[in-house]
Design a protein around this motif. Structure first.
Motif: not given
Length: 216
Positions: A102-106, A108-120, A174-180
């Motif tokens: 559940r946290w891995s899928f969460w 992808v859907t809730e965190l990744e897009s905006d986290a990537l925008t912040v990084l970039m 691993v999955c959540v921290a890699s995006v966070a």
């Protein structure tokens, strides 16, 4: 048996690389950047027709298994190559398995897009190409999922568990921290979530993460 991981550590391939390194699983790292057309060759498209890294090919006695999508690659390696012994990063109980899923899928859907925008737009892109207003809006949206993650970690701490799925580091982390970790350039935002900040620092300081990120 041969486990092959295609990609580089400065991409989403860090997730399966990190997982395999945490487990001490022997693997062949096939360095493949996401730029320059390497993922568009006929040879690689036969492995992942989407033309993206990472990809995992697991040569097994019963036949070859191919996995793509970074979270799926990490979860597969943990489940198939790890031991559910309550000591490794592999989920050892149905509850731990559920948390990892559940946290891995969460993520992808809730965190990744905006986290990537912040990084970039806070760090990765050349300064002249960054758009701070995009990062500002992304950080504002991230307050909702970060509050969810903060509440979960606080609940975990209340029952004596320091990580997302257990009182030990697992593939869920691993999955959540890699995006966070992409949110770290927004230090003021992360400071508002002390449980997340402390947990994330502990995750990214692990030797296996540093080693994975350095694989070129």
């Amino acid at each position: 048996m041969t486990l092959k991981i295609y990609g580089i550590g400065t991409s989403r391939a860090a997730r399966p690389l990190w997982t395999a390194l945490e487990l001490g699983v022997p693997f062949e790292h096939i360095a493949m950047p996401y730029a320059g057309g390497a993922t568009r060759t006929p040879e690689f498209l036969a492995i992942n027709p989407n033309g993206h890294i990472p990809a995992v090919v697991d040569e097994r006695p019963e036949g070859s298994v191919t996995v793509w999508e970074s979270m799926a690659c990490a979860l597969y390696i943990a489940r198939v190559h790890g031991q559910p012994d309550g000591q490794s990063i592999t989920p050892a109980t149905p509850r731990e398995e559920a948390e990892a899923l559940r946290w891995s899928f969460w993520t992808v859907t809730e965190l990744e897009s905006d986290a990537l925008t912040v990084l970039m737009h806070r760090m990765a892109m050349p300064a002249e190409l960054r758009k701070p207003e995009l990062a500002d809006r992304a950080e504002s949206r991230l307050k909702v999922p970060l509050a969810v993650l903060e509440a979960h970690l606080q609940a975990q701490h209340a029952k004596g568990e320091a990580y997302l799925a257990a009182n030990r580091f697992t593939v869920a982390d691993v999955c959540v921290a890699s995006v966070a970790s992409w949110i770290r350039p927004a230090a003021c935002l992360l400071a508002q979530y002390p449980a997340v900040s402390s947990w994330l620092h502990g995750c990214v300081e692990r030797d296996a993460h540093k080693q994975a990120r350095g694989m070129k």
